[in-house]
Motif scaffolding. Structure first.
Motif, PDB file in Angstrom:
ATOM      1  N   TYR A   1     -32.746  44.144  14.223  1.00 46.70           N
ATOM      2  CA  TYR A   1     -34.048  43.594  13.869  1.00 46.70           C
ATOM      3  C   TYR A   1     -34.161  42.148  14.328  1.00 46.70           C
ATOM      4  O   TYR A   1     -33.173  41.433  14.427  1.00 46.70           O
ATOM      5  CB  TYR A   1     -34.285  43.675  12.365  1.00 46.70           C
TER       6      TYR A   1
ATOM      7  N   ARG B   1     -38.872  40.002  11.457  1.00 42.62           N
ATOM      8  CA  ARG B   1     -38.569  41.040  10.466  1.00 42.62           C
ATOM      9  C   ARG B   1     -37.586  40.542   9.417  1.00 42.62           C
ATOM     10  O   ARG B   1     -37.696  40.863   8.229  1.00 42.62           O
ATOM     11  CB  ARG B   1     -37.987  42.209  11.228  1.00 42.62           C
TER      12      ARG B   1
ATOM     13  N   ALA C   1     -40.048  45.838  15.509  1.00 46.84           N
ATOM     14  CA  ALA C   1     -38.751  45.530  14.901  1.00 46.84           C
ATOM     15  C   ALA C   1     -38.571  44.030  14.683  1.00 46.84           C
ATOM     16  O   ALA C   1     -37.525  43.600  14.194  1.00 46.84           O
ATOM     17  CB  ALA C   1     -37.619  46.074  15.774  1.00 46.84           C
TER      18      ALA C   1
ATOM     19  N   LEU D   1     -29.497  42.720   8.825  1.00 46.14           N
ATOM     20  CA  LEU D   1     -30.675  43.101   9.608  1.00 46.14           C
ATOM     21  C   LEU D   1     -30.479  42.787  11.089  1.00 46.14           C
ATOM     22  O   LEU D   1     -30.866  43.582  11.955  1.00 46.14           O
ATOM     23  CB  LEU D   1     -31.929  42.409   9.063  1.00 46.14           C
TER      24      LEU D   1
END
Length: 148
Positions: free
Chosen positions: A48, A52, A117, A43
């Motif tokens: 991100y 998140r 995000a 991620l």
């Protein structure tokens, strides 16, 4: 069940599900820590932010203590927000924003996308309002030096 027996995970006719799970963990077929590290890293590499990453790990049932251990550092967070801005062509990575209300609205939309995000508002604003890529490089270097 046949495959579980063939792989040596369980013996006998009656299989105890709890014992099978324990044996799978012992054999490292089930490893929450490795999974969480891989998921968090993936991620972050996609751009991100920490919020998140934490949400995704919580949704996947990862223990709170392990989630806390995998909280990205400031350097990792800044690197991720810069990567996201580069991919989405925000701030200095995109076209110059027009002056006036139109430019203001576009800037606000970029900041909102970065916040969604998983990044903080301050980081989003810093990236969107940066005048050049070099300015963001210096921002990242500042975090690296502070971490030492």
């Amino acid at each position: 069940m046949r495959k579980i027996r063939e792989r040596g995970v369980a013996e006998g006719e009656e299989l105890d599900p709890a014992a099978v799970v324990e044996r799978l963990i012992e054999l490292k077929y089930v490893d929450d820590e490795a999974y969480a590290m891989s998921k968090a890293g993936g991620l972050l590499r996609k751009g991100y932010g920490a919020r998140r990453v934490e949400q995704a790990l919580r949704a996947d049932g990862i223990d709170e203590g392990l989630r806390g251990d995998l909280t990205p550092s400031e350097v990792e967070t800044r690197r991720a927000v810069i990567l996201l801005a580069r991919k989405r062509r925000f701030g200095p990575f995109g076209d110059a924003l027009p002056d006036g209300l139109e430019g203001h609205k576009k800037r606000e939309k970029q900041i909102a996308a970065i916040v969604r995000a998983g990044h903080g508002f301050d980081a989003a604003r810093t990236v969107v309002e940066a005048n050049s890529e070099e300015e963001l490089d210096e921002w990242l270097i500042d975090a690296q030096e502070a971490e030492r």
